[in-house]
Structure formats: structure tokens, C-alpha cells
Scaffold this motif. Structure first.
Motif, PDB file in Angstrom:
ATOM      1  N   ILE A  71      71.987  -3.772 100.139  1.00 23.05           N
ATOM      2  CA  ILE A  71      72.859  -3.298  99.071  1.00 23.05           C
ATOM      3  C   ILE A  71      73.002  -4.363  97.990  1.00 23.05           C
ATOM      4  O   ILE A  71      72.912  -4.085  96.783  1.00 23.05           O
ATOM      5  CB  ILE A  71      74.238  -2.905  99.632  1.00 23.05           C
ATOM      6  N   PHE A  72      73.210  -5.612  98.412  1.00 24.22           N
ATOM      7  CA  PHE A  72      73.354  -6.708  97.455  1.00 24.22           C
ATOM      8  C   PHE A  72      72.071  -6.899  96.640  1.00 24.22           C
ATOM      9  O   PHE A  72      72.114  -7.105  95.418  1.00 24.22           O
ATOM     10  CB  PHE A  72      73.701  -8.006  98.177  1.00 24.22           C
ATOM     11  N   LYS A  73      70.930  -6.840  97.323  1.00 23.52           N
ATOM     12  CA  LYS A  73      69.657  -7.008  96.618  1.00 23.52           C
ATOM     13  C   LYS A  73      69.440  -5.880  95.615  1.00 23.52           C
ATOM     14  O   LYS A  73      68.961  -6.116  94.491  1.00 23.52           O
ATOM     15  CB  LYS A  73      68.503  -7.054  97.625  1.00 23.52           C
ATOM     16  N   SER A  74      69.808  -4.651  96.007  1.00 27.57           N
ATOM     17  CA  SER A  74      69.671  -3.520  95.094  1.00 27.57           C
ATOM     18  C   SER A  74      70.581  -3.683  93.886  1.00 27.57           C
ATOM     19  O   SER A  74      70.174  -3.427  92.747  1.00 27.57           O
ATOM     20  CB  SER A  74      70.009  -2.211  95.825  1.00 27.57           C
ATOM     21  N   THR A  75      71.821  -4.131  94.125  1.00 28.14           N
ATOM     22  CA  THR A  75      72.769  -4.335  93.038  1.00 28.14           C
ATOM     23  C   THR A  75      72.259  -5.386  92.063  1.00 28.14           C
ATOM     24  O   THR A  75      72.330  -5.214  90.839  1.00 28.14           O
ATOM     25  CB  THR A  75      74.138  -4.770  93.597  1.00 28.14           C
ATOM     26  N   ARG A  76      71.729  -6.480  92.603  1.00 18.19           N
ATOM     27  CA  ARG A  76      71.195  -7.540  91.754  1.00 18.19           C
ATOM     28  C   ARG A  76      69.958  -7.055  90.990  1.00 18.19           C
ATOM     29  O   ARG A  76      69.755  -7.396  89.812  1.00 18.19           O
ATOM     30  CB  ARG A  76      70.855  -8.763  92.601  1.00 18.19           C
ATOM     31  N   GLY A  77      69.123  -6.242  91.652  1.00 21.91           N
ATOM     32  CA  GLY A  77      67.931  -5.718  90.995  1.00 21.91           C
ATOM     33  C   GLY A  77      68.274  -4.788  89.849  1.00 21.91           C
ATOM     34  O   GLY A  77      67.674  -4.869  88.761  1.00 21.91           O
ATOM     35  N   ILE A  78      69.242  -3.900  90.082  1.00 17.65           N
ATOM     36  CA  ILE A  78      69.671  -2.980  89.024  1.00 17.65           C
ATOM     37  C   ILE A  78      70.232  -3.763  87.837  1.00 17.65           C
ATOM     38  O   ILE A  78      69.947  -3.459  86.675  1.00 17.65           O
ATOM     39  CB  ILE A  78      70.719  -1.998  89.571  1.00 17.65           C
ATOM     40  N   HIS A  79      71.027  -4.794  88.148  1.00 14.93           N
ATOM     41  CA  HIS A  79      71.596  -5.622  87.083  1.00 14.93           C
ATOM     42  C   HIS A  79      70.504  -6.307  86.279  1.00 14.93           C
ATOM     43  O   HIS A  79      70.576  -6.393  85.044  1.00 14.93           O
ATOM     44  CB  HIS A  79      72.539  -6.664  87.679  1.00 14.93           C
ATOM     45  N   ALA A  80      69.459  -6.795  86.957  1.00 11.73           N
ATOM     46  CA  ALA A  80      68.371  -7.479  86.261  1.00 11.73           C
ATOM     47  C   ALA A  80      67.647  -6.521  85.314  1.00 11.73           C
ATOM     48  O   ALA A  80      67.301  -6.886  84.183  1.00 11.73           O
ATOM     49  CB  ALA A  80      67.386  -8.068  87.277  1.00 11.73           C
ATOM     50  N   VAL A  81      67.424  -5.285  85.776  1.00 14.11           N
ATOM     51  CA  VAL A  81      66.764  -4.289  84.931  1.00 14.11           C
ATOM     52  C   VAL A  81      67.615  -3.968  83.711  1.00 14.11           C
ATOM     53  O   VAL A  81      67.127  -3.920  82.573  1.00 14.11           O
ATOM     54  CB  VAL A  81      66.459  -3.003  85.732  1.00 14.11           C
ATOM     55  N   LEU A  82      68.910  -3.748  83.937  1.00 15.70           N
ATOM     56  CA  LEU A  82      69.809  -3.430  82.825  1.00 15.70           C
ATOM     57  C   LEU A  82      69.922  -4.595  81.849  1.00 15.70           C
ATOM     58  O   LEU A  82      69.971  -4.396  80.633  1.00 15.70           O
ATOM     59  CB  LEU A  82      71.199  -3.060  83.358  1.00 15.70           C
ATOM     60  N   ALA A  83      69.960  -5.813  82.395  1.00 17.13           N
ATOM     61  CA  ALA A  83      70.059  -6.990  81.526  1.00 17.13           C
ATOM     62  C   ALA A  83      68.834  -7.106  80.634  1.00 17.13           C
ATOM     63  O   ALA A  83      68.946  -7.452  79.444  1.00 17.13           O
ATOM     64  CB  ALA A  83      70.230  -8.248  82.368  1.00 17.13           C
ATOM     65  N   ALA A  84      67.656  -6.794  81.195  1.00 18.96           N
ATOM     66  CA  ALA A  84      66.424  -6.885  80.417  1.00 18.96           C
ATOM     67  C   ALA A  84      66.399  -5.854  79.293  1.00 18.96           C
ATOM     68  O   ALA A  84      65.845  -6.096  78.221  1.00 18.96           O
ATOM     69  CB  ALA A  84      65.217  -6.686  81.329  1.00 18.96           C
ATOM     70  N   ALA A  85      67.020  -4.698  79.550  1.00 15.74           N
ATOM     71  CA  ALA A  85      67.006  -3.616  78.556  1.00 15.74           C
ATOM     72  C   ALA A  85      68.298  -3.545  77.756  1.00 15.74           C
ATOM     73  O   ALA A  85      68.479  -2.621  76.970  1.00 15.74           O
ATOM     74  CB  ALA A  85      66.762  -2.283  79.269  1.00 15.74           C
ATOM     75  N   ARG A  86      69.196  -4.515  77.952  1.00 19.11           N
ATOM     76  CA  ARG A  86      70.541  -4.430  77.375  1.00 19.11           C
ATOM     77  C   ARG A  86      70.530  -4.293  75.847  1.00 19.11           C
ATOM     78  O   ARG A  86      71.279  -3.506  75.287  1.00 19.11           O
ATOM     79  CB  ARG A  86      71.364  -5.658  77.781  1.00 19.11           C
ATOM     80  N   GLY A  87      69.675  -5.066  75.189  1.00 17.70           N
ATOM     81  CA  GLY A  87      69.653  -5.008  73.730  1.00 17.70           C
ATOM     82  C   GLY A  87      69.337  -3.618  73.224  1.00 17.70           C
ATOM     83  O   GLY A  87      69.999  -3.111  72.313  1.00 17.70           O
ATOM     84  N   ARG A  88      68.331  -2.986  73.818  1.00 19.04           N
ATOM     85  CA  ARG A  88      67.939  -1.639  73.390  1.00 19.04           C
ATOM     86  C   ARG A  88      69.022  -0.627  73.704  1.00 19.04           C
ATOM     87  O   ARG A  88      69.316   0.261  72.890  1.00 19.04           O
ATOM     88  CB  ARG A  88      66.625  -1.250  74.077  1.00 19.04           C
ATOM     89  N   ILE A  89      69.659  -0.763  74.894  1.00 24.66           N
ATOM     90  CA  ILE A  89      70.720   0.170  75.270  1.00 24.66           C
ATOM     91  C   ILE A  89      71.928   0.011  74.360  1.00 24.66           C
ATOM     92  O   ILE A  89      72.545   0.989  73.939  1.00 24.66           O
ATOM     93  CB  ILE A  89      71.121  -0.039  76.747  1.00 24.66           C
TER      94      ILE A  89
END
Length: 206
Positions: free
Chosen positions: A23-41
Motif C-alpha cells: 500500500i505504501f509503495k503504491s501510494t508513493r508511486g501514485i504521488h510520483a506520477v502526479l508530481a511528474a504531471a503536476r504542471g500540466r494538471i
């Protein structure tokens, strides 16, 4: 929604700690994806939904939280072998303190609870995978943070699930270190029982 797993399945895994790691790894992975796309979002139509209040009122956590975090730090100081490891666990506990402070804010919602698995160093996940007692003890205290959000159905029993799993995983020598999480879970069960009795009493009166 990963934290809803114990509620939805109705059963406990044979290895709850491994489940939490995933669960922790998934949460961190989702955060990393969102952080990478944050500017566009941010520039899109969903941008306003991702902006949290900047002036959130931060309140000191309750006295029992302050005391138990101090006790955690003392336990780490006495049980770790090197200054480097002590500093590592001190950082993890400080992350936990930071999140407890934000959870004390009236408008905090669920956000602080999700933040801790992202904030901690990846080395903490390694320590959990190794079942290091100090790492497990800290995790039991995080379980109370989740228990504090139990009004949301997908967290309803997750905090209790975590604390009970850690109680079973730690040897007797470490049991006093999770006395506070166990007491908080016991208080929750007592409150739930009282609510159930009051509800049943109301039905009887009707």
C-alpha cells in the motif's frame, strides 16, 4: 482506496505488514506520477481541485500524542546501535509528529494521513520489510492516525487492523512500546460499544 482492503475483503491477510508495504509503495508511486504531471494538471480544468488551503490552522497535537512521540524517540535512542540509525528514526518520528500536528487542524480531512508514507525515506520501507522492531513500533503509532479517520467507511477498522497486526508481530520486549496505540484502540472499541448500546436502546424505546 487501498486502505479499504481489510474492510472490503472482510478477512485479514496472513501477512498484514507485507500488505501495508505494498500500500505504501503504491501510494508513493501514485504521488510520483502526479508530481511528474503536476504542471500540466495545474494548468488544466482539474487544477483547482489539487490546491489545498495554504493558511490551514495548525494546532498542537493532544498531550498524549506529544508524550508518546517523546517516548518513541527515547526508545529509539536506547535501542539503536549507531548515531546514523538514531538520526534516521528521529527523522521518521519527526515526520509522524508533523502529520499529527496537521491532523489536529479542524479542516485537515484525510490528506495528512496519506502524506506520511510519501514523506518518510525509502529506507524506512526497507526497515519494515526487515521487520525491524523500531520500524514496526512507529508503524503502530501511524495506525492511530488512520484510526482517527475512521468516520470514513474505507478506514473504518483499518487502524485497528494495523495495531493488532503489529501487536502480534512484536516480541514481548517491545510490547510496552506500543502500549499507547493499544490503549487508543481499546478506547475506540469502548466508544463503539457504547454507541451500539445507545442505538439499540433507541430502537427498543421506539
Amino acid at each position: 482506496m487501498a486502505f479499504a482492503m481489510p474492510q472490503v475483503s472482510g478477512t485479514l491477510s496472513a501477512d498484514p505488514i507485507a500488505d501495508l508495504l505494498e500500500i505504501f509503495k503504491s501510494t508513493r508511486g501514485i504521488h510520483a506520477v502526479l508530481a511528474a504531471a503536476r504542471g500540466r494538471i495545474d494548468r488544466g480544468s482539474l487544477g483547482p481541485l489539487l490546491h489545498l488551503e495554504q493558511d490551514v490552522m495548525i494546532l498542537p497535537p493532544p498531550a498524549d500524542v506529544v508524550d508518546t512521540l517523546h517516548t518513541l524517540e527515547e526508545r529509539s535512542r536506547l535501542s539503536t546501535e549507531t548515531e546514523l540509525v538514531r538520526e534516521f528514526y528521529s527523522s521518521v518520528i519527526n515526520n509522524l509528529r508533523f502529520i499529527f500536528e496537521r491532523q489536529s487542524a479542524p479542516t485537515s480531512g484525510r490528506a495528512p494521513m496519506f502524506s506520511w508514507p510519501i514523506m518518510v525515506m525509502s529506507a524506512y520501507l526497507v526497515a519494515l520489510a526487515r521487520r525491524e522492531p523500531m520500524a514496526l513500533t512507529i508503524l503502530a503509532h501511524y495506525g492511530i492516525m488512520i484510526n482517527n479517520t475512521r468516520e470514513y467507511w474505507w478506514f473504518a477498522t483499518c487502524g485497528r487492523w494495523i495495531v493488532n497486526a503489529l501487536s502480534g508481530a512484536l516480541i514481548e520486549e517491545w510490547q510496552p512500546s506500543i502500549q499507547w496505540p493499544n490503549e487508543k484502540i481499546a478506547e475506540t472499541k469502548l466508544i463503539n460499544n457504547e454507541i451500539t448500546l445507545l442505538t439499540l436502546g433507541g430502537f427498543v424505546m421506539l
